[in-house]
Design a protein around this motif. Structure first.
Motif, PDB file in Angstrom:
ATOM      1  N   MET A 163       0.989  -0.925   0.140  1.00 36.56           N
ATOM      2  CA  MET A 163       0.172   0.148   0.256  1.00 36.56           C
ATOM      3  C   MET A 163       0.717   0.878  -0.193  1.00 36.56           C
ATOM      4  N   ALA A 164       0.267   2.285  -0.512  1.00 35.97           N
ATOM      5  CA  ALA A 164       1.233   3.635  -1.029  1.00 35.97           C
ATOM      6  C   ALA A 164       1.150   4.091   0.096  1.00 35.97           C
ATOM      7  N   GLN A 165       2.439   5.023   0.533  1.00 35.25           N
ATOM      8  CA  GLN A 165       2.130   5.708   2.171  1.00 35.25           C
ATOM      9  C   GLN A 165       1.643   6.696   1.694  1.00 35.25           C
ATOM     10  N   GLN A 166       0.799   7.079   2.879  1.00 35.09           N
ATOM     11  CA  GLN A 166      -0.403   8.399   3.037  1.00 35.09           C
ATOM     12  C   GLN A 166       0.486   9.199   2.862  1.00 35.09           C
ATOM     13  N   ALA A 167      -0.335  10.351   2.040  1.00 39.78           N
ATOM     14  CA  ALA A 167       0.546  11.835   1.523  1.00 39.78           C
ATOM     15  C   ALA A 167       0.609  12.663   2.675  1.00 39.78           C
ATOM     16  N   VAL A 168       1.461  13.178   2.752  1.00 43.82           N
ATOM     17  CA  VAL A 168       2.082  14.490   3.922  1.00 43.82           C
ATOM     18  C   VAL A 168       0.899  15.447   4.015  1.00 43.82           C
ATOM     19  N   SER A 169       0.207  15.581   5.205  1.00 44.43           N
ATOM     20  CA  SER A 169      -0.509  16.831   5.449  1.00 44.43           C
ATOM     21  C   SER A 169       0.272  17.998   6.021  1.00 44.43           C
ATOM     22  N   TYR A 170      -0.208  19.451   5.640  1.00 42.02           N
ATOM     23  CA  TYR A 170       0.066  19.931   5.940  1.00 42.02           C
ATOM     24  C   TYR A 170      -0.522  20.615   7.458  1.00 42.02           C
ATOM     25  N   GLU A 171      -1.233  21.000   7.448  1.00 40.58           N
ATOM     26  CA  GLU A 171      -2.091  21.335   8.762  1.00 40.58           C
ATOM     27  C   GLU A 171      -2.240  20.032   9.824  1.00 40.58           C
TER      28      GLU A 171
ATOM     29  N   ILE B  23       2.809  19.110   9.555  1.00 41.71           N
ATOM     30  CA  ILE B  23       3.759  19.540   9.330  1.00 41.71           C
ATOM     31  C   ILE B  23       4.046  20.861  10.142  1.00 41.71           C
ATOM     32  N   ARG B  24       2.554  21.846  10.380  1.00 41.91           N
ATOM     33  CA  ARG B  24       2.334  22.687  10.936  1.00 41.91           C
ATOM     34  C   ARG B  24       2.946  22.337  12.721  1.00 41.91           C
ATOM     35  N   PRO B  25       2.158  21.201  12.595  1.00 38.88           N
ATOM     36  CA  PRO B  25       2.214  21.134  13.952  1.00 38.88           C
ATOM     37  C   PRO B  25       4.143  21.155  14.626  1.00 38.88           C
ATOM     38  N   LEU B  26       4.606  21.236  13.636  1.00 35.26           N
ATOM     39  CA  LEU B  26       6.123  20.891  14.168  1.00 35.26           C
ATOM     40  C   LEU B  26       6.523  22.240  14.326  1.00 35.26           C
ATOM     41  N   PHE B  27       5.965  23.113  13.596  1.00 36.11           N
ATOM     42  CA  PHE B  27       6.800  24.157  14.302  1.00 36.11           C
ATOM     43  C   PHE B  27       6.302  25.177  15.511  1.00 36.11           C
TER      44      PHE B  27
ATOM     45  N   VAL C 228      13.058  15.867  10.046  1.00 37.38           N
ATOM     46  CA  VAL C 228      13.250  16.097   8.661  1.00 37.38           C
ATOM     47  C   VAL C 228      13.161  16.055   7.157  1.00 37.38           C
ATOM     48  N   ASN C 229      13.010  14.585   7.347  1.00 39.25           N
ATOM     49  CA  ASN C 229      12.506  13.178   6.325  1.00 39.25           C
ATOM     50  C   ASN C 229      11.006  13.677   5.773  1.00 39.25           C
ATOM     51  N   LEU C 230      10.417  14.214   7.347  1.00 41.12           N
ATOM     52  CA  LEU C 230       8.955  14.466   7.067  1.00 41.12           C
ATOM     53  C   LEU C 230       8.460  15.273   5.631  1.00 41.12           C
ATOM     54  N   PHE C 231       9.406  16.294   6.392  1.00 44.71           N
ATOM     55  CA  PHE C 231       8.952  17.780   5.613  1.00 44.71           C
ATOM     56  C   PHE C 231       9.468  17.615   3.930  1.00 44.71           C
ATOM     57  N   GLN C 232      10.502  16.651   4.034  1.00 44.82           N
ATOM     58  CA  GLN C 232      11.421  16.437   2.604  1.00 44.82           C
ATOM     59  C   GLN C 232      10.254  16.252   1.897  1.00 44.82           C
ATOM     60  N   ARG C 233       9.603  14.997   2.422  1.00 42.26           N
ATOM     61  CA  ARG C 233       8.910  14.694   1.899  1.00 42.26           C
ATOM     62  C   ARG C 233       6.932  14.741   1.482  1.00 42.26           C
ATOM     63  N   TRP C 234       6.902  15.857   2.570  1.00 41.69           N
ATOM     64  CA  TRP C 234       5.759  17.196   2.421  1.00 41.69           C
ATOM     65  C   TRP C 234       6.045  17.764   0.303  1.00 41.69           C
ATOM     66  N   ILE C 235       7.515  18.138   0.730  1.00 40.27           N
ATOM     67  CA  ILE C 235       7.881  19.253  -0.478  1.00 40.27           C
ATOM     68  C   ILE C 235       7.534  17.933  -1.720  1.00 40.27           C
ATOM     69  N   GLY C 236       8.148  17.035  -1.306  1.00 38.26           N
ATOM     70  CA  GLY C 236       7.862  15.760  -3.135  1.00 38.26           C
ATOM     71  C   GLY C 236       6.798  15.717  -3.185  1.00 38.26           C
ATOM     72  N   ASP C 237       5.676  15.572  -2.205  1.00 40.63           N
ATOM     73  CA  ASP C 237       4.110  15.090  -2.325  1.00 40.63           C
ATOM     74  C   ASP C 237       3.619  15.693  -3.014  1.00 40.63           C
ATOM     75  N   GLY C 238       3.969  17.441  -3.138  1.00 39.34           N
ATOM     76  CA  GLY C 238       3.670  18.685  -3.144  1.00 39.34           C
ATOM     77  C   GLY C 238       1.856  18.960  -3.158  1.00 39.34           C
ATOM     78  N   SER C 239       1.570  17.796  -2.049  1.00 43.10           N
ATOM     79  CA  SER C 239       0.027  17.735  -1.685  1.00 43.10           C
ATOM     80  C   SER C 239      -0.567  18.977  -1.188  1.00 43.10           C
ATOM     81  N   ALA C 240      -1.737  19.770  -1.106  1.00 43.00           N
ATOM     82  CA  ALA C 240      -2.475  20.292  -0.793  1.00 43.00           C
ATOM     83  C   ALA C 240      -2.758  20.661   0.920  1.00 43.00           C
ATOM     84  N   PRO C 241      -2.839  22.224   1.363  1.00 40.56           N
ATOM     85  CA  PRO C 241      -3.006  21.280   2.851  1.00 40.56           C
ATOM     86  C   PRO C 241      -3.469  20.632   3.708  1.00 40.56           C
TER      87      PRO C 241
END
Ligand code: HEM
Length: 76
Positions: A1-9, A12-16, A63-76
């Motif tokens: 099964m494909a890895q789930q897309a990383v979501s900003y909201e 990612i956002r909670p990491l800041f 850091v890897n998660l942030f990089q995946r989020w960039i790669g996914d180009g996913s929506a908010p």
């Protein structure tokens, strides 16, 4: 099964932290999807070389998660 897309909201956002947001606001609003997208390359560069956050580098998985989020180009 494909890895789930990383979501900003939800991923990612909670990491800041409040401190990150407040310290960086002059440069980048880390709590804004549009701003983080716009500066994603600069942010990744700093996270990777460990110069940001200024008080201690992120663990590699974050850091890897942030990089995946960039790669996914996913929506908010
Ligand atoms: C995850 C958290 C953080 C990220 C991703 C981050 C990212 C960045 C990036 C990409 C820049 C370059 C901005 C530019 O060239 O326009 C920068 C600059 C800067 N950041 Fe952060 N930052 C974070 C947290 C912090 C914290 C906690 C502090 C201090 C309390 C801080 C202080 C600064 C300062 C003073 C600069 C300007 C001087 C320089 O470029 O080194 N940042 N940050």
């Amino acid at each position: 099964m494909a890895q789930q897309a990383v979501s900003y909201e939800s991923d990612i956002r909670p990491l800041f932290r409040q401190k990150d947001h407040d310290s960086m606001l002059k440069h980048i609003d880390l709590w804004s999807y549009d701003d983080v997208r716009k500066h994603q390359a600069a942010i990744l560069g700093r996270l990777r070389n460990g110069t940001m956050p200024c008080d201690g580098a992120w663990p590699q998985e974050q850091v890897n998660l942030f990089q995946r989020w960039i790669g996914d180009g996913s929506a908010p």
